[in-house]
Design an enzyme around this catalytic site. Sequence first.
Site, PDB file in Angstrom:
ATOM      1  N   GLU A 294      18.087  -7.473   6.793  1.00  0.00           N
ATOM      2  CA  GLU A 294      18.508  -8.101   5.540  1.00  0.00           C
ATOM      3  C   GLU A 294      20.030  -8.084   5.442  1.00  0.00           C
ATOM      4  O   GLU A 294      20.672  -9.111   5.188  1.00  0.00           O
ATOM      5  CB  GLU A 294      17.926  -7.352   4.334  1.00  0.00           C
ATOM      6  CG  GLU A 294      16.408  -7.358   4.247  1.00  0.00           C
ATOM      7  CD  GLU A 294      15.713  -6.266   5.049  1.00  0.00           C
ATOM      8  OE1 GLU A 294      16.357  -5.658   5.935  1.00  0.00           O
ATOM      9  OE2 GLU A 294      14.523  -6.020   4.785  1.00  0.00           O
TER      10      GLU A 294
ATOM     11  N   ASP B 160       2.948  -8.449   2.520  1.00  0.00           N
ATOM     12  CA  ASP B 160       2.441  -7.156   2.027  1.00  0.00           C
ATOM     13  C   ASP B 160       3.086  -6.727   0.717  1.00  0.00           C
ATOM     14  O   ASP B 160       3.098  -5.549   0.373  1.00  0.00           O
ATOM     15  CB  ASP B 160       2.592  -6.066   3.102  1.00  0.00           C
ATOM     16  CG  ASP B 160       4.043  -5.821   3.484  1.00  0.00           C
ATOM     17  OD1 ASP B 160       4.885  -6.698   3.210  1.00  0.00           O
ATOM     18  OD2 ASP B 160       4.334  -4.759   4.061  1.00  0.00           O
TER      19      ASP B 160
END
Length: 317
Positions: free
Chosen positions: A267, A181
């Site tokens: 992350e 995306d």
Amino acid sequence: MKSVLLSRFLILLPWVLIVIIMIDIDIKRTIWIPVAGRSSRALQQQQQQQQLQPRVARTGAPRVTQSQNQNQSALPVIYAITPTYTRPVQKAELTRLAQAFRQVARFHWIVVEDSTTRTDLVSRFLARSGVSFTHLHVYTPRRYKRAGMPRATEQRNLALTWLRQHRTKKDPGVVFFADDDNTYSLELFEEMRSTRGVSIWPVGFVGGRAYERPVVSGGKVVGWYTGWRPDRSFATDMAGFAVNLQVILANPRALFKRRGSQPGMQESDFLKQITKVTDLEPKASNCTRVLVWHTRTEKPHLTNEPSHRKDTIVIEV
Ligand code: UGA
Ligand code: MN
């Protein structure tokens, strides 16, 4: 005299006839075969071979001259890992990605479907994408498919396992997590190609701001410009960093964690396992340029979509 002429004529005649026949055959070939030969087996084979040609590009051999090829083979391969799942905009998202990725030299796309099988849509799409690819799938257990749960953990980990099983110390490469995306500038790939350990750069439309970025001083990351959880050790999005393939191979246990990991923390949790903030390599002009955006395609309005097929044809969207 007459007999001499006649004998000369008879000697030359067969040669003249041969030349005429040869010319005739040649003309017939150029005129007839492309038209009448469409149904001929030879032409069918030729056409089939032409149809197969995109497969050459699919395996990462875009048409380049030998010298370009030699220059390019010195480049590390960029491995982009894309988790993806079935929804109305999936093909449109993958199309945007493929159109960028097919322009990047030495690029390998690892597409991991969140699905119990490789779907026909994605299989067909990849076969025609013009990008060198590996197509994997793993379904996210139902208990993890809830709001507030991190996404694509299993898919990214499967791709890391694939790299660890199929690549060795001899393979120069850079690994990048390319969600479906986002919008990717081609410059981003030029920047990440030189990643020696872990590189980092800004990302647009994340962290509740127009962009999030590492703050750099003296060539080192010294802080984070972000609107969300500035307490993160690495306040970056998945699209904000790349890792040298050898770092992935040298840390075989570095994975994305389910346990204890919150959305948006994957992350940071992952990077903690493989690097230190002071070792990060800032890219994109010391992290002052945005080369990737979390654009997130709007969910299309499908309220008038019939529950049973009304169109006379089945069409893939
Ligand atoms: C943000 C980050 O940009 C993601 O990298 C991170 O995985 C996510 O938060 C998180 O915290 O888990 P967000 O836009 O919320 O991203 O998530 P999505 O973009 O919807 O999903 C990330 C990737 O996983 C996409 O490539 C998407 O196609 C894939 N995905 C999503 C699945 O494979 N299965 C799902 O059920 C949902
Ligand atoms: Mn996203």
